[in-house]
Design a protein around this motif. Structure first.
Motif, mmCIF file in Angstrom:
data_model
loop_
_atom_site.group_PDB
_atom_site.id
_atom_site.type_symbol
_atom_site.label_atom_id
_atom_site.label_comp_id
_atom_site.label_asym_id
_atom_site.label_seq_id
_atom_site.Cartn_x
_atom_site.Cartn_y
_atom_site.Cartn_z
ATOM 1 N N ASN A 328 0.826 -1.206 0.000
ATOM 2 C CA ASN A 328 0.000 0.000 0.000
ATOM 3 C C ASN A 328 0.859 1.254 0.000
ATOM 4 O OD1 ASN A 328 -2.894 -1.145 0.765
ATOM 5 N ND2 ASN A 328 -1.447 -2.143 2.143
ATOM 6 N N ALA A 329 0.314 2.311 -0.583
ATOM 7 C CA ALA A 329 0.902 3.648 -0.479
ATOM 8 C C ALA A 329 -0.243 4.642 -0.322
ATOM 9 C CB ALA A 329 1.733 3.983 -1.712
ATOM 10 N N VAL A 330 -0.217 5.443 0.749
ATOM 11 C CA VAL A 330 -1.290 6.412 0.977
ATOM 12 C C VAL A 330 -0.677 7.744 1.383
ATOM 13 C CG1 VAL A 330 -2.904 4.606 1.703
ATOM 14 C CG2 VAL A 330 -1.605 5.845 3.431
ATOM 15 N N GLY A 331 -1.399 8.808 1.085
ATOM 16 C CA GLY A 331 -0.989 10.150 1.487
ATOM 17 C C GLY A 331 -2.204 11.005 1.757
ATOM 18 N N SER A 348 -9.756 17.435 3.527
ATOM 19 C CA SER A 348 -8.744 16.412 3.281
ATOM 20 C C SER A 348 -8.627 16.125 1.797
ATOM 21 C CB SER A 348 -9.093 15.116 4.020
ATOM 22 O OG SER A 348 -9.105 15.294 5.414
ATOM 23 N N LEU A 349 -7.380 16.048 1.320
ATOM 24 C CA LEU A 349 -7.052 15.599 -0.031
ATOM 25 C C LEU A 349 -6.246 14.316 0.129
ATOM 26 C CD1 LEU A 349 -5.882 19.013 -1.546
ATOM 27 C CD2 LEU A 349 -8.144 17.961 -1.760
ATOM 28 N N ILE A 350 -6.788 13.199 -0.365
ATOM 29 C CA ILE A 350 -6.256 11.878 -0.018
ATOM 30 C C ILE A 350 -5.942 11.085 -1.279
ATOM 31 C CG2 ILE A 350 -6.690 9.756 1.295
ATOM 32 C CD1 ILE A 350 -8.891 11.367 2.799
ATOM 33 N N TYR A 351 -4.822 10.399 -1.243
ATOM 34 C CA TYR A 351 -4.452 9.478 -2.323
ATOM 35 C C TYR A 351 -4.179 8.111 -1.717
ATOM 36 C CZ TYR A 351 -1.544 7.114 -5.815
ATOM 37 O OH TYR A 351 -1.022 6.207 -6.688
#
Length: 799
Positions: A328-331, A348-351
């Motif tokens: 996983n990769a999240v930001g 919130s700005l989420i990836y």
């Protein structure tokens, strides 16, 4: 002065006094840890004179509106010293509180408020909270503290067995859990195929699991919401903590960039057991690593920004011929803004990205797949009064699904490069949620979520005769894949299918007194994503797919009712809940379904339904040297897929048999009895002892019910799905934590954790296979077990 004037004057005085008495002002601010400025979630801010209070939200903010006057404010939180302050509330006041850690002697009985204890006055039910301290005390395999393994000790939570991925809540599937790390979706919560979870316990601030009564701000899954927040970082002093274990180590750094305003956090973990395999002439590898990061900055009293991220990867290889990589990769970028003392907002700005890669050198190709989403959400919390709080907001998620891309990894492989058709979707939601104290005894939380899911166009879409991708053969009574009659290219700007759902939620609590309360809830949820997996424990290779023309969204209706009691002033608590879940459009697979590298997954899927019901009991001891809990769940989880031309008057299909003859059958995660016992004993300030015992009904499985000969080969055949069960599962784990007394005079604080997993070495069955005995020629059952007794030692430190 005439009597009439005196009367008017008196009336005016009374009116002025009444107006003044009715004047109300707001006390608001944040609550943080004194040593680090780390905001604290769920802190109680109480006003004893009025018998009222509030708690801090996910960002440590609180707001309470009271009549004009002087009050004694009490601020309390588990593990911290209480703060008592007098406040003259004659205007709106902003006041921040800073709590210091408690430094009590452990040989005394300590009475504290426990954030893991459910507040019987709140309508919120079917919720469990765990602190990082509790998670680190629970004995687990190989001594590595684990969030997911800790959740399995709670009522209504189980999994598919040892070293299995994910978790199951109230008879639901793994893909029906919404897992959020700092609000970002995590699609795979496991390292090393289920041996560990992806969450570093050193970086975690708060863990909360919603099993029912889910607030309207959450959506997209029909079983549960697991919400995890990372620490924000110490903005006062530079701190280091970590641990060295038998198979993995971890290190966490945090400190100020600008003191009292900007802080950072960075933490990493890595396993290294594979480094010792060459000593045993083993060329295989299996390891993981992950990274947690966070930066927060206080712009001013009304604005804070946060930037957090997580990156993790697993690698498993058999020599150089087979290499599997996934992770996983999240930001997330967040902006907290305070419009007023009563209105708090979070943007919130989420990836989020989940990647799965496979390299098969002996075949000559590489495989890449995954799912990405881009999430914009805006949440507001409005403290209208001390009796009414309102949450509302909006969310938009854009999805990209990559079911698989095949590329040759050498010129002579003969493999043709191919990209399976990518899928795209967009999910939008609006919600409003109200927390309302109707009377002193009755509290209600009610809300509504409106969600819309657009399955967007793609490069290629198959068309079938009669719009039917699955064909039933009435002569062989077998479902098979239909051949497409055409394909179209609608393009990404088009829309293949739209879905719209209203999702009402309501929870209420009636308190008879300070000791007893009854609660009830109704929850409706929609889930537009499906995990394609026909195994009891999903693997990293499993692929997510969106709802569309042939796959309907799952729809849940859940009902729950419970009784809650505080005993001896909260020293003990007792909770029991009964629940019923009804799920429409749960996908099922035709016999022999191929889910891997399938560009037309609709050809092997049928829409069915599922249901689960049960009783949960949780008895906790919250105070004193000995603490712990007993959790028990009695439940049933079933699924069925009748024929598509079902006659609802008779309950029978006119032509099609459906899956499993259209009958209800046990889901792979159905467990009738699930008992967990956890205890923690503080012997003194040097030794802490912990133990947990688990007993579960064996999970459903399939055994051959007969066999036949075909061209000299013995072929087994099976009966109805999940008719049999594996043997019952049980084990006992122990751990001891040694904190040397000499730590007190040293800058470096250390502890040793000694643990024994599966103390009596129970050979729990992961599976049972059948084979022919070479000597006798008779069939025999072969039990496969994963773990026996496993001792381990971990060294933890901080300075």
């Amino acid at each position: 002065m005439s009597k009439r004037l005196l009367a008017i004057y008196a009336i005016l005085l009374v009116q002025c006094s009444w107006i003044q008495a009715q004047q109300k002002f707001t006390l608001s601010g944040t609550v943080s840890e004194a040593s680090s400025n780390e905001t604290l979630i769920g802190v109680t801010i109480a006003v004893p004179e009025l018998g009222t209070g509030t708690t801090t939200n996910e960002y440590g903010f609180y707001s309470i509106t009271l009549p004009k006057g002087e009050y004694r404010i009490m601020v309390s939180y588990l593990g911290f010293q209480d703060v008592m302050e007098n406040v003259a509330l004659d205007r709106n006041i902003k006041k921040d509180f800073y709590l210091a850690e408690e430094a009590e002697e452990l040989d005394e009985v300590v009475v504290t408020d426990d954030v893991e204890r459910l507040d019987i006055r709140k309508p919120q039910m079917s919720v469990n909270t765990l602190t990082a301290q509790t998670i680190k005390q629970i004995p687990v395999v190989l001594g590595e503290a684990d969030v997911i393994k800790s959740l399995l000790l709670l009522p209504g939570v189980s999994n598919a067995g040892e070293a299995s991925s994910g978790f199951n809540v109230r008879g639901g599937a793994v893909d029906q859990n919404l897992i959020l790390l700092d609000e970002a979706t995590v699609f795979n919560s496991s390292h090393l195929f289920g041996f560990f979870s992806v969450f570093n316990p050193d970086a975690i601030k708060d863990v909360k699991l919603f099993k029912g009564g889910i607030p309207a701000r959450y959506g997209g899954r029909v079983s549960s919401v697991l919400e995890i927040f990372q620490k924000e970082g110490n903005s006062k002093d530079f701190k280091v903590n970590g641990g060295i274990g038998a198979v993995a180590s971890r290190l966490l750094l945090e400190g100020p960039i600008i003191k009292d305003r900007t802080a950072f956090l960075i933490g990493g973990r890595a396993s290294y057991a594979h480094l010792f395999l060459p000593l045993f002439d083993v060329d295989n590898k299996a390891y993981f690593y992950d990274l947690n990061t966070k930066i927060n900055h206080k712009i001013n009293d009304s604005n804070n920004i946060y930037l957090s991220g997580y990156f993790g990867r697993d690698l498993f290889s058999i020599g150089d011929r087979f290499v599997n990589t996934y992770g996983n990769a999240v930001g997330n970028f967040r902006w907290n803004h305070l419009f007023s003392e009563k209105l708090f907002s979070n943007l919130s700005l989420i990836y989020s990205d989940y990647y799965y890669g496979l390299e098969l050198d002996f075949v000559g190709f590489e495989w890449n797949s995954g799912i990405q989403n881009f999430n914009l959400k805006y949440d507001l919390k409005h403290y209208l009064s001390d009796k009414v709080q309102m949450n509302y907001g909006l969310q938009n998620i854009y999805y990209v699904f990559n079911p698989g891309e095949i590329t040759p990894n050498r010129p002579d492989s003969g493999i043709v490069e191919e990209q399976l058709t990518k899928k795209y979707a967009n999910e939008t939601a609006l919600y409003i949620d109200v927390e309302h104290d109707v009377t002193e005894n009755l509290s209600i939380e009610y809300g509504l979520r409106a969600s819309q899911f657009n399955r967007l166009g793609q490069d290629e879409f198959y068309v079938y005769q009669n719009n039917n991708p699955v064909i039933f053969d009435p002569f062989t009574l077998v479902y098979r894949e239909a051949e497409p009659i055409d394909s179209i290219n609608p393009g990404r700007s088009g829309t293949l299918k739209k879905f719209f759902n209203l999702e009402p939620r309501v929870s209420l609590s009636y308190n008879f007194n300070e000791k007893n309360a009854v609660k009830a809830s109704y929850t409706r949820l929609s889930q537009y994503l499906h995990l394609l997996s026909n195994t009891s424990s999903p693997t990293p290779l499993d692929v997510w797919t969106p709802s569309g023309p042939f796959v309907k969204p799952q729809l849940l209706d859940q009902y729950a009712i419970g009784y809650f009691r505080n005993i001896k002033g909260g020293e003990y608590t007792f909770e029991t809940e009964a629940f019923f879940k009804d799920i429409q459009n749960r996908i099922d697979y035709i016999d022999g379904a191929n889910l891997i590298a399938n560009n037309a997954i609709e050809q092997v899927i049928l829409n069915g339904q599922a249901r689960a019901y049960g009783l949960e009991i949780l008895f906790r001891k919250n105070e004193g040297r000995f603490t712990g809990w007993l959790a028990y769940t009695l439940s049933k989880s079933e699924q069925r897929t009748p024929g598509r031309n079902l006659d609802f008057d008779t309950g029978r299909s006119n032509l099609e048999t459906g899956i499993n003859l259209g009958q209800w059958y046990n889901t792979p995660y159905d467990k009738t009895h699930d008992l967990s016992l956890f205890g923690s004993f503080d012997l003194n300030d040097k030794w802490n002892f912990n133990a947990n015992f688990i007993y579960q009904t064996g999970q459903p499985t399939n055994y051959p019910i007969g066999q036949f000969e075909f061209e000299g080969i013995t072929v087994p055949y099976y009966g109805l799905r999940n008719k049999e069960r594996l043997p019952d599962y049980h084990r006992l784990d122990l751990s001891a934590i040694l904190t040397p007394r000499k730590n007190r005079s040293r800058k470096v604080q250390a502890e040793w954790v000694f643990s024994i997993y599966n103390l009596y070495s129970r050979k729990n069955a992961a599976s049972i296979n059948f084979r022919e005995n070479e000597d006798t020629g008779r069939n025999e059952a072969l039990r496969t077990s994963i773990f026996g007794i496993i001792p381990s030692v971990t060294y933890n430190f901080k300075f």
